[in-house]
Design a protein around this motif. Structure first.
Motif, mmCIF file in Angstrom:
data_model
loop_
_atom_site.group_PDB
_atom_site.id
_atom_site.type_symbol
_atom_site.label_atom_id
_atom_site.label_comp_id
_atom_site.label_asym_id
_atom_site.label_seq_id
_atom_site.Cartn_x
_atom_site.Cartn_y
_atom_site.Cartn_z
ATOM 1 N N LEU A 42 0.863 -1.168 0.000
ATOM 2 C CA LEU A 42 0.000 0.000 0.000
ATOM 3 C C LEU A 42 0.906 1.227 0.000
ATOM 4 O O LEU A 42 1.879 1.279 0.746
ATOM 5 C CB LEU A 42 -0.897 -0.002 1.244
ATOM 6 N N PHE A 43 0.579 2.197 -0.825
ATOM 7 C CA PHE A 43 1.377 3.416 -0.927
ATOM 8 C C PHE A 43 0.526 4.623 -0.569
ATOM 9 O O PHE A 43 -0.657 4.670 -0.904
ATOM 10 C CB PHE A 43 1.921 3.588 -2.351
ATOM 11 N N LYS A 44 1.138 5.590 0.099
ATOM 12 C CA LYS A 44 0.469 6.844 0.428
ATOM 13 C C LYS A 44 0.965 7.900 -0.543
ATOM 14 O O LYS A 44 2.165 8.068 -0.732
ATOM 15 C CB LYS A 44 0.784 7.266 1.854
ATOM 16 N N ILE A 45 0.033 8.626 -1.146
ATOM 17 C CA ILE A 45 0.365 9.689 -2.078
ATOM 18 C C ILE A 45 0.164 11.013 -1.356
ATOM 19 O O ILE A 45 -0.938 11.332 -0.923
ATOM 20 C CB ILE A 45 -0.512 9.612 -3.342
ATOM 21 N N CYS A 46 1.234 11.791 -1.235
ATOM 22 C CA CYS A 46 1.177 13.066 -0.526
ATOM 23 C C CYS A 46 0.680 14.179 -1.447
ATOM 24 O O CYS A 46 0.580 14.006 -2.650
ATOM 25 C CB CYS A 46 2.556 13.431 0.006
ATOM 26 N N ASN A 47 0.396 15.338 -0.856
ATOM 27 C CA ASN A 47 -0.082 16.478 -1.627
ATOM 28 C C ASN A 47 0.942 16.969 -2.642
ATOM 29 O O ASN A 47 0.579 17.490 -3.692
ATOM 30 C CB ASN A 47 -0.451 17.635 -0.692
ATOM 31 N N ASP A 48 2.224 16.826 -2.329
ATOM 32 C CA ASP A 48 3.263 17.295 -3.238
ATOM 33 C C ASP A 48 3.688 16.234 -4.253
ATOM 34 O O ASP A 48 4.657 16.425 -4.982
ATOM 35 C CB ASP A 48 4.473 17.800 -2.462
ATOM 36 N N GLY A 49 2.985 15.108 -4.293
ATOM 37 C CA GLY A 49 3.258 14.076 -5.279
ATOM 38 C C GLY A 49 4.249 13.014 -4.850
ATOM 39 O O GLY A 49 4.510 12.085 -5.608
ATOM 40 N N VAL A 50 4.811 13.128 -3.658
ATOM 41 C CA VAL A 50 5.747 12.127 -3.158
ATOM 42 C C VAL A 50 4.964 10.877 -2.770
ATOM 43 O O VAL A 50 3.889 10.960 -2.183
ATOM 44 C CB VAL A 50 6.544 12.668 -1.957
ATOM 45 N N ILE A 51 5.508 9.721 -3.096
ATOM 46 C CA ILE A 51 4.832 8.454 -2.793
ATOM 47 C C ILE A 51 5.644 7.697 -1.754
ATOM 48 O O ILE A 51 6.846 7.491 -1.913
ATOM 49 C CB ILE A 51 4.683 7.610 -4.074
ATOM 50 N N TRP A 52 4.977 7.293 -0.663
ATOM 51 C CA TRP A 52 5.615 6.536 0.417
ATOM 52 C C TRP A 52 4.973 5.168 0.518
ATOM 53 O O TRP A 52 3.763 5.007 0.351
ATOM 54 C CB TRP A 52 5.425 7.240 1.760
ATOM 55 N N ARG A 53 5.783 4.160 0.840
ATOM 56 C CA ARG A 53 5.257 2.807 1.068
ATOM 57 C C ARG A 53 4.828 2.688 2.517
ATOM 58 O O ARG A 53 5.584 3.020 3.430
ATOM 59 C CB ARG A 53 6.300 1.741 0.763
ATOM 60 N N CYS A 54 3.627 2.236 2.753
ATOM 61 C CA CYS A 54 3.112 2.036 4.103
ATOM 62 C C CYS A 54 3.746 0.781 4.690
ATOM 63 O O CYS A 54 3.731 -0.282 4.070
ATOM 64 C CB CYS A 54 1.594 1.915 4.086
ATOM 65 N N VAL A 55 4.279 0.913 5.895
ATOM 66 C CA VAL A 55 5.046 -0.150 6.521
ATOM 67 C C VAL A 55 4.236 -0.765 7.667
ATOM 68 O O VAL A 55 3.764 -0.043 8.542
ATOM 69 C CB VAL A 55 6.381 0.412 7.061
ATOM 70 N N PRO A 56 4.076 -2.089 7.698
ATOM 71 C CA PRO A 56 3.402 -2.731 8.823
ATOM 72 C C PRO A 56 4.268 -2.711 10.080
ATOM 73 O O PRO A 56 5.471 -2.459 10.022
ATOM 74 C CB PRO A 56 3.149 -4.162 8.339
ATOM 75 N N GLU A 57 3.667 -2.994 11.212
ATOM 76 C CA GLU A 57 4.342 -2.910 12.506
ATOM 77 C C GLU A 57 5.564 -3.809 12.603
ATOM 78 O O GLU A 57 6.534 -3.467 13.271
ATOM 79 C CB GLU A 57 3.363 -3.251 13.646
#
Length: 125
Positions: A42-57
Protein backbone atom coordinates in the motif's frame (compact mmCIF):
# COMPACT_ATOMS: atom_id res chain seq x y z
CA UNK A 1 -3.42 -7.03 11.22
CA UNK A 2 -1.43 -3.99 10.05
CA UNK A 3 -2.56 -0.45 10.82
CA UNK A 4 -3.66 0.05 7.20
CA UNK A 5 -5.78 -3.11 6.87
CA UNK A 6 -9.14 -1.31 6.52
CA UNK A 7 -7.83 1.02 3.82
CA UNK A 8 -6.16 -1.81 1.88
CA UNK A 9 -9.27 -3.99 2.08
CA UNK A 10 -11.45 -1.11 0.90
CA UNK A 11 -9.16 -0.33 -2.03
CA UNK A 12 -8.98 -3.97 -3.14
CA UNK A 13 -12.59 -5.05 -2.65
CA UNK A 14 -14.44 -1.69 -2.50
CA UNK A 15 -16.37 -3.04 0.50
CA UNK A 16 -16.70 -1.12 3.77
CA UNK A 17 -16.85 -3.28 6.94
CA UNK A 18 -20.45 -3.71 8.09
CA UNK A 19 -19.68 -2.76 11.71
CA UNK A 20 -18.63 0.78 10.70
CA UNK A 21 -20.99 3.66 11.47
CA UNK A 22 -21.95 6.07 8.71
CA UNK A 23 -19.31 8.59 9.87
CA UNK A 24 -16.63 5.88 9.88
CA UNK A 25 -17.67 4.85 6.35
CA UNK A 26 -17.37 8.42 5.09
CA UNK A 27 -14.03 8.85 6.83
CA UNK A 28 -12.66 5.60 5.35
CA UNK A 29 -13.74 6.59 1.83
CA UNK A 30 -12.21 10.06 2.18
CA UNK A 31 -9.05 8.69 3.84
CA UNK A 32 -8.52 6.06 1.14
CA UNK A 33 -8.28 8.69 -1.61
CA UNK A 34 -4.69 9.38 -0.52
CA UNK A 35 -3.66 5.74 -0.86
CA UNK A 36 -2.89 3.41 -3.75
CA UNK A 37 -2.77 -0.39 -3.66
CA UNK A 38 -0.11 -2.05 -5.81
CA UNK A 39 0.11 -5.76 -4.96
CA UNK A 40 1.45 -6.54 -2.29
CA UNK A 41 2.08 -3.00 -0.95
CA UNK A 42 0.00 0.00 0.00
CA UNK A 43 1.38 3.42 -0.93
CA UNK A 44 0.47 6.84 0.43
CA UNK A 45 0.36 9.69 -2.08
CA UNK A 46 1.18 13.07 -0.53
CA UNK A 47 -0.08 16.48 -1.63
CA UNK A 48 3.26 17.29 -3.24
CA UNK A 49 3.26 14.08 -5.28
CA UNK A 50 5.75 12.13 -3.16
CA UNK A 51 4.83 8.45 -2.79
CA UNK A 52 5.61 6.54 0.42
CA UNK A 53 5.26 2.81 1.07
CA UNK A 54 3.11 2.04 4.10
CA UNK A 55 5.05 -0.15 6.52
CA UNK A 56 3.40 -2.73 8.82
CA UNK A 57 4.34 -2.91 12.51
CA UNK A 58 6.64 -5.92 12.05
CA UNK A 59 9.04 -3.96 9.80
CA UNK A 60 9.03 -0.62 11.61
CA UNK A 61 11.70 -1.25 14.26
CA UNK A 62 14.13 -2.85 11.81
CA UNK A 63 13.80 0.16 9.52
CA UNK A 64 14.31 2.58 12.42
CA UNK A 65 17.31 0.63 13.63
CA UNK A 66 18.85 0.70 10.15
CA UNK A 67 18.44 4.47 9.86
CA UNK A 68 19.54 5.29 13.40
CA UNK A 69 22.02 2.73 14.71
CA UNK A 70 23.85 1.47 11.66
CA UNK A 71 27.35 2.79 10.80
CA UNK A 72 25.88 5.12 8.18
CA UNK A 73 22.95 6.07 10.43
CA UNK A 74 24.75 8.63 12.51
CA UNK A 75 22.66 8.48 15.73
CA UNK A 76 20.74 11.62 14.83
CA UNK A 77 17.79 13.09 16.71
CA UNK A 78 14.29 11.67 16.37
CA UNK A 79 13.08 14.25 13.85
CA UNK A 80 16.18 13.87 11.67
CA UNK A 81 15.95 10.07 11.70
CA UNK A 82 12.26 10.30 10.80
CA UNK A 83 13.02 12.62 7.88
CA UNK A 84 15.64 10.12 6.64
CA UNK A 85 13.02 7.34 6.75
CA UNK A 86 10.53 9.50 4.85
CA UNK A 87 13.12 10.49 2.22
CA UNK A 88 13.72 6.81 1.52
CA UNK A 89 10.02 6.25 0.88
CA UNK A 90 8.71 4.57 4.05
CA UNK A 91 5.71 5.77 6.06
CA UNK A 92 3.61 4.90 9.11
CA UNK A 93 1.45 7.25 11.22
CA UNK A 94 3.50 7.06 14.42
CA UNK A 95 6.89 7.55 12.73
CA UNK A 96 7.92 10.71 14.60
CA UNK A 97 6.79 9.32 17.96
CA UNK A 98 8.63 6.04 17.38
CA UNK A 99 11.89 7.74 16.38
CA UNK A 100 11.71 9.99 19.44
CA UNK A 101 11.29 6.96 21.70
CA UNK A 102 14.17 5.17 19.96
CA UNK A 103 16.50 8.11 20.62
CA UNK A 104 15.43 8.17 24.29
CA UNK A 105 16.40 4.52 24.81
CA UNK A 106 19.55 4.56 22.62
CA UNK A 107 22.54 4.22 24.95
CA UNK A 108 25.01 5.85 22.56
CA UNK A 109 22.75 8.85 22.04
CA UNK A 110 22.32 9.32 25.78
CA UNK A 111 26.07 9.14 26.43
CA UNK A 112 26.92 11.55 23.60
CA UNK A 113 24.39 14.17 24.66
CA UNK A 114 25.81 17.70 24.90
CA UNK A 115 26.84 19.29 28.19
CA UNK A 116 24.04 21.38 29.63
CA UNK A 117 24.53 24.88 31.03
CA UNK A 118 24.29 23.71 34.64
CA UNK A 119 27.13 21.18 34.14
CA UNK A 120 29.56 23.61 32.51
CA UNK A 121 32.66 24.64 34.44
CA UNK A 122 33.55 28.35 34.65
CA UNK A 123 36.42 29.38 32.36
CA UNK A 124 37.84 31.92 34.81
CA UNK A 125 39.31 30.47 38.01
Amino acid sequence: MPWFADVANFLVTDIVPSEFSSNQRKKLKRYSLDYYWYEPYLFKICNDGVIWRCVPEEEQMSILDAFHSSPYGGHHSGARAASKVLRCGFYWPTLYKDTGELVKICDECQRADGISRKDEMPLIG
